[in-house]
Each structure stands twice: as structure tokens, then as C-alpha cells.
Design a protein around this motif. Sequence first.
Motif, PDB file in Angstrom:
ATOM      1  N   THR A  61      62.949  -5.080  74.213  1.00  0.00           N
ATOM      2  CA  THR A  61      62.754  -6.371  74.856  1.00  0.00           C
ATOM      3  C   THR A  61      62.737  -6.203  76.371  1.00  0.00           C
ATOM      4  O   THR A  61      62.751  -5.076  76.885  1.00  0.00           O
ATOM      5  N   ILE A  62      62.660  -7.321  77.061  1.00  0.00           N
ATOM      6  CA  ILE A  62      62.568  -7.325  78.531  1.00  0.00           C
ATOM      7  C   ILE A  62      63.699  -6.519  79.144  1.00  0.00           C
ATOM      8  O   ILE A  62      64.829  -6.637  78.691  1.00  0.00           O
ATOM      9  N   PRO A  63      63.461  -5.633  80.104  1.00  0.00           N
ATOM     10  CA  PRO A  63      62.194  -5.402  80.832  1.00  0.00           C
ATOM     11  C   PRO A  63      61.504  -4.087  80.467  1.00  0.00           C
ATOM     12  O   PRO A  63      60.803  -3.532  81.301  1.00  0.00           O
ATOM     13  N   LEU A 124      50.871 -20.551  81.146  1.00  0.00           N
ATOM     14  CA  LEU A 124      51.693 -20.504  82.361  1.00  0.00           C
ATOM     15  C   LEU A 124      52.564 -19.267  82.276  1.00  0.00           C
ATOM     16  O   LEU A 124      53.315 -19.090  81.313  1.00  0.00           O
ATOM     17  N   GLY A 125      52.448 -18.372  83.276  1.00  0.00           N
ATOM     18  CA  GLY A 125      53.286 -17.169  83.278  1.00  0.00           C
ATOM     19  C   GLY A 125      52.478 -15.914  82.997  1.00  0.00           C
ATOM     20  O   GLY A 125      51.586 -15.916  82.152  1.00  0.00           O
ATOM     21  N   ALA A 126      52.795 -14.849  83.715  1.00  0.00           N
ATOM     22  CA  ALA A 126      52.096 -13.571  83.521  1.00  0.00           C
ATOM     23  C   ALA A 126      53.105 -12.444  83.340  1.00  0.00           C
ATOM     24  O   ALA A 126      52.870 -11.307  83.736  1.00  0.00           O
ATOM     25  N   GLY A 127      54.250 -12.756  82.741  1.00  0.00           N
ATOM     26  CA  GLY A 127      55.299 -11.760  82.522  1.00  0.00           C
ATOM     27  C   GLY A 127      55.077 -10.983  81.236  1.00  0.00           C
ATOM     28  O   GLY A 127      53.949 -10.903  80.721  1.00  0.00           O
ATOM     29  N   GLY A 128      56.173 -10.439  80.706  1.00  0.00           N
ATOM     30  CA  GLY A 128      56.137  -9.521  79.562  1.00  0.00           C
ATOM     31  C   GLY A 128      55.366  -9.995  78.344  1.00  0.00           C
ATOM     32  O   GLY A 128      54.673  -9.200  77.696  1.00  0.00           O
ATOM     33  N   VAL A 129      55.456 -11.286  78.020  1.00  0.00           N
ATOM     34  CA  VAL A 129      54.876 -11.747  76.759  1.00  0.00           C
ATOM     35  C   VAL A 129      53.408 -12.181  76.903  1.00  0.00           C
ATOM     36  O   VAL A 129      52.684 -12.305  75.914  1.00  0.00           O
ATOM     37  N   SER A 148      47.854 -19.131  84.768  1.00  0.00           N
ATOM     38  CA  SER A 148      48.409 -19.580  86.038  1.00  0.00           C
ATOM     39  C   SER A 148      49.810 -18.998  86.193  1.00  0.00           C
ATOM     40  O   SER A 148      50.652 -19.160  85.309  1.00  0.00           O
ATOM     41  N   ASN A 149      50.019 -18.275  87.274  1.00  0.00           N
ATOM     42  CA  ASN A 149      51.334 -17.660  87.495  1.00  0.00           C
ATOM     43  C   ASN A 149      51.766 -17.870  88.943  1.00  0.00           C
ATOM     44  O   ASN A 149      50.942 -17.846  89.854  1.00  0.00           O
ATOM     45  N   ARG A 150      53.066 -18.102  89.124  1.00  0.00           N
ATOM     46  CA  ARG A 150      53.597 -18.326  90.480  1.00  0.00           C
ATOM     47  C   ARG A 150      53.144 -17.219  91.431  1.00  0.00           C
ATOM     48  O   ARG A 150      52.649 -17.483  92.515  1.00  0.00           O
ATOM     49  N   THR A 151      53.310 -15.969  90.985  1.00  0.00           N
ATOM     50  CA  THR A 151      52.832 -14.838  91.788  1.00  0.00           C
ATOM     51  C   THR A 151      51.420 -14.509  91.310  1.00  0.00           C
ATOM     52  O   THR A 151      51.244 -13.871  90.273  1.00  0.00           O
ATOM     53  N   LYS A 152      50.425 -14.965  92.045  1.00  0.00           N
ATOM     54  CA  LYS A 152      49.043 -14.906  91.548  1.00  0.00           C
ATOM     55  C   LYS A 152      48.571 -13.479  91.304  1.00  0.00           C
ATOM     56  O   LYS A 152      47.801 -13.217  90.383  1.00  0.00           O
ATOM     57  N   SER A 153      49.083 -12.523  92.118  1.00  0.00           N
ATOM     58  CA  SER A 153      48.620 -11.140  91.977  1.00  0.00           C
ATOM     59  C   SER A 153      48.900 -10.597  90.568  1.00  0.00           C
ATOM     60  O   SER A 153      48.143  -9.769  90.049  1.00  0.00           O
ATOM     61  N   LYS A 154      49.975 -11.092  89.929  1.00  0.00           N
ATOM     62  CA  LYS A 154      50.277 -10.620  88.572  1.00  0.00           C
ATOM     63  C   LYS A 154      49.266 -11.147  87.566  1.00  0.00           C
ATOM     64  O   LYS A 154      48.904 -10.470  86.605  1.00  0.00           O
ATOM     65  N   ALA A 155      48.809 -12.385  87.808  1.00  0.00           N
ATOM     66  CA  ALA A 155      47.764 -12.959  86.943  1.00  0.00           C
ATOM     67  C   ALA A 155      46.451 -12.212  87.154  1.00  0.00           C
ATOM     68  O   ALA A 155      45.738 -11.904  86.197  1.00  0.00           O
ATOM     69  N   GLU A 169      45.399 -21.100  90.600  1.00  0.00           N
ATOM     70  CA  GLU A 169      46.626 -21.136  91.413  1.00  0.00           C
ATOM     71  C   GLU A 169      47.761 -21.780  90.614  1.00  0.00           C
ATOM     72  O   GLU A 169      47.530 -22.652  89.769  1.00  0.00           O
ATOM     73  N   TRP A 170      48.979 -21.377  90.929  1.00  0.00           N
ATOM     74  CA  TRP A 170      50.177 -21.991  90.340  1.00  0.00           C
ATOM     75  C   TRP A 170      50.231 -23.461  90.788  1.00  0.00           C
ATOM     76  O   TRP A 170      50.046 -23.756  91.965  1.00  0.00           O
ATOM     77  N   GLY A 171      50.408 -24.374  89.833  1.00  0.00           N
ATOM     78  CA  GLY A 171      50.431 -25.793  90.191  1.00  0.00           C
ATOM     79  C   GLY A 171      49.109 -26.483  89.884  1.00  0.00           C
ATOM     80  O   GLY A 171      49.040 -27.702  89.798  1.00  0.00           O
ATOM     81  N   ALA A 182      54.749 -19.458  79.024  1.00  0.00           N
ATOM     82  CA  ALA A 182      55.164 -18.069  78.826  1.00  0.00           C
ATOM     83  C   ALA A 182      55.985 -17.593  80.021  1.00  0.00           C
ATOM     84  O   ALA A 182      56.121 -16.398  80.250  1.00  0.00           O
ATOM     85  N   THR A 183      56.541 -18.553  80.777  1.00  0.00           N
ATOM     86  CA  THR A 183      57.460 -18.183  81.865  1.00  0.00           C
ATOM     87  C   THR A 183      58.888 -18.235  81.314  1.00  0.00           C
ATOM     88  O   THR A 183      59.121 -18.687  80.193  1.00  0.00           O
ATOM     89  N   SER A 184      59.820 -17.795  82.126  1.00  0.00           N
ATOM     90  CA  SER A 184      61.222 -17.900  81.713  1.00  0.00           C
ATOM     91  C   SER A 184      61.815 -19.231  82.169  1.00  0.00           C
ATOM     92  O   SER A 184      63.003 -19.480  81.980  1.00  0.00           O
ATOM     93  N   LEU A 185      60.987 -20.095  82.753  1.00  0.00           N
ATOM     94  CA  LEU A 185      61.449 -21.406  83.209  1.00  0.00           C
ATOM     95  C   LEU A 185      61.702 -22.308  82.013  1.00  0.00           C
ATOM     96  O   LEU A 185      60.785 -22.584  81.240  1.00  0.00           O
ATOM     97  N   GLY A 186      62.937 -22.773  81.885  1.00  0.00           N
ATOM     98  CA  GLY A 186      63.276 -23.597  80.730  1.00  0.00           C
ATOM     99  C   GLY A 186      64.483 -23.034  80.002  1.00  0.00           C
ATOM    100  O   GLY A 186      65.140 -23.708  79.215  1.00  0.00           O
TER     101      GLY A 186
END
Length: 263
Positions: A61-63, A124-129, A148-155, A169-171, A182-186
Motif C-alpha cells: 500500500t501507500i507509498p 480528482l487526484g493523481a496519487g497512488g490509485v 484534475s490534481n492540485r499539483t498539476k505537474s503530477k496530472a 486545472e485544480w478547481g 481519488a485524493t486523500s481529501l475526506g
Amino acid sequence: MKKFLVIGNPIEHSLSPKLHNFWIKTNNLSAIYEKKKLNETELGSLIEEVKKKNIHGINVTIPFKKAVIPFLDHLSVESENTQSVNTIYLDNNKIVGHNTDIEGFELSIQDLRLDMNNKKVLILGAGGVAPSIIFALNRMKVSEITLSNRTKSKADKLKDQFKNINVVEWGEIPNFDIIINATSLGLKNDDKINLDEFKIGKNKLFYDVIYKPSETNFLKVGKKLGNRIENGKSMFIYQASAAFNIWHGIKPKINKEVIEILD
Ligand code: ATR
């Protein structure tokens, strides 16, 4: 007795041991499944234990879903394409990495009996999943995937991997039929995703990869606006059952008792 592990950092929260040990017990298997917190420098020596048959299978699992790859002999097509491994096993003396998150997501969507053809999906989100979800959505032949990801470079990096996706863009909330958090927000109850509620409308699907809490603020907003909602619980159970089947050759039962384990 066979030994199985889930590795990550942090790992305390993982419910995989509960689920796997329940299936081990109900299938009368001689095995144990534990969790282990690791540092990246320990990955190589731990994975070697699979070759020595001291450990019979590992969930990742993460990371570490990408970081384990250099220590494996072979990757499944799914892991190769997502550069993500959540299940490790020994096959013909080769250490194999596979990704059951993809199957987990697909089966959870199948349960919803939704026709995925011609659906526009916003992730939403460009992390592990995220790569697993994109791979699964492509396999289901959705018509459009926007990321769409807060840090656009990851997207943007994921777009190099999956050329057919759009990045915004995020937002920015373009038109969609399905929105996936797919973010960890929540994970924390007061976490909020700022969706411009009035532009969204109803009769869409709000899907959250998070299953604890069972209704994130993201899902609450979706529900309030008259949309269908789904959390990540069945995805989690299906990814675990796919790993269990690989290791033990048994498709474990998914019943009320199993579902309640995760409450
Ligand atoms: P990792 O980023 O190490 O892959 P993850 O848990 O797989 O970890 O991914 C976390 C995801 O949640 C990322 O998409 C992250 O966005 P960033 O890439 O910008 O970090 C997103 N995320 C976490 N906290 C967030 C926040 N407060 N607002 C928006 N997105 C957030």
C-alpha cells in the motif's frame, strides 16, 4: 503455516489483516496475515523473503506501490501499464507483481449496473490509485477521462502514461457523468473539496475511493444535489478477494459478515 503481509507507511489503519484473516479462518487454511510498517530501504530484503518462501505473499500500500517494482522479477500487464503493484507472489520461482486495484474498481462499478460506454469521467487526484482507475476506465471504454490534481505537474505526468486523458486545472469542473475522488481529501471529517455545487446538477455518479468515513463530504455534496453515491468499500473488498484468490486459489465469499468487518 503460510505467512502473508501488507506493507506500507503508515500501516496502522490497514483493514487488510482483518479481512484476510477472516477468510483464512472461514476457509480453514493454515496461514496468517500481518501488517508491517517499513522504510523504503527495507523493501529489497523483505521481498527476497518471498523467494526464500519465508513469506508467501505481500500486499503493498501507500507509498510503496511503485517503489517495489525494481525488486520484482516479473510484472503483470496491469502492473506494467500502471507502474503500480499491490500484490506480490511467487510463480515458478519468479517474484511477480500484480495490481488487483484495477479489478477491484471494475467489479465495484459492475455492481452498480451502470453502462460505462459513452460516459464522461472526471477524476480528482493523481496519487497512488489514479493510474489503476484510469486503466480500468479505459478497459471499460468510457468516452472521456479528465484528470484534475492540485499539483498539476503530477496530472501531466500521468498524461504521458495515458495519452487519451485530458488534464484541467485544480478547481475547474468540466461537464461529467461520473466524478471520482481519488485524493486523500475526506479521510478527516472536516476535509472538504471545493466543488462549485451549482454547476453540477443531478443524476450523476459520485464515487469516492475512501470508505472510512463511509460518507465523505464529497459524497454528502453529491447526495444533496440528487446524485447517486458510492464509497470505496466494495473496491477494497474486491481487490482483497482477488489477491486472496491468487495466493490461495480460492475465491472468498463476500457476504454481510465480510462487509461488516470494515465498519
Ligand atoms: P501521493 O501523492 O504520495 O501519491 P496519495 O495518497 O496516493 O499520495 O495521493 C494523495 C492525492 O490527494 C494527491 O492527488 C494529492 O494531491 P497533490 O498531488 O497535489 O499532493 C491529493 N491531496 C491531498 N491533500 C490534498 C488537499 N488538501 N487538496 C487537494 N488535493 C489533495
